[in-house]
Design a protein around this motif. Structure first.
Motif: not given
Length: 209
Positions: A97-103, A106-110
């Motif tokens: 769950m943490v990895n999915e949320a982080a991904a 990360r996509t939106h911030v980039n």
């Protein structure tokens, strides 16, 4: 008889444009209980924050304090009276769950950083003016109302206007397209009139010279 002309010449239904899932069902009142619940909760939250003087931080801390006190007393009394403890689920985040949320973050911030870089380096003038207009609009609206009222009003608009449009889209499309055609005709007429005046002034100036 042909199908009525749609706004923006769209081929898909409004439900499909909104994603066709649960969110679209809620916005278009196909899940009436959920939509009504969201509106009532939002109204209650607006009244609490606007009229009681609570802030988000103070309200959250008060609710958490009350919850912890209830659970603490429940657990202590259950231990003394040999009763079952409060039925709490396992409060733990999985690594997946943490990895999915982080991904996702990360996509939106980039994407946001990439757009910001393009604007800052002058690579996309159209995007710059679009963002500038949006920011000015937010600045203007923010000066007229507070964030809480703006959020509640925006939620009400999102949960009412699309549903109203879907119900009466034939009439709305018809009259909006009629208005658009009239404005287009007026624009063409004014353009021809001012163009003819400009040509007349140019000819007169040449004659005088």
């Amino acid at each position: 008889m042909g199908s009525p002309e749609r706004l923006f010449r769209r081929q898909r239904t409004l439900h499909e444009i909104l994603g066709g899932g649960l969110v679209a069902d809620v916005i278009l009142w196909r899940q009436k209980d959920v939509t009504m619940g969201i509106l009532l909760v939002a109204l209650a939250a607006w009244v609490v924050f606007e009229k009681s003087g609570y802030t988000l931080l103070s309200l959250v801390s008060s609710v958490l304090l009350l919850l912890f006190v209830i659970l603490f007393l429940w657990a202590k009394s259950a231990a003394i009276l040999n009763r079952p403890a409060p039925p709490l689920p396992e409060l733990q985040l999985s690594e997946e769950m943490v990895n999915e949320a982080a991904a996702v973050i990360r996509t939106h911030v980039n994407a946001l950083l990439s757009v910001s870089q393009d604007i800052s380096l002058g690579k996309d003038s159209r995007l710059f003016f679009k963002v500038a207009v949006y920011l000015l609009l937010i600045y203007f609206v923010g000066g007229l109302t507070d964030f809480l009222t703006l959020s509640y009003t925006s939620l009400v608009i999102v949960l009412t206007i699309p549903a109203f449009y879907e119900r009466y889209e034939d009439y709305v499309d018809k009259y909006v397209m009629m208005g658009y055609r009239k404005l287009l005709q007026l624009y063409v007429k004014l353009e021809e009139e001012y163009a003819s005046r400009f040509q007349y002034l140019v000819v007169e100036k040449k004659k005088q010279s």
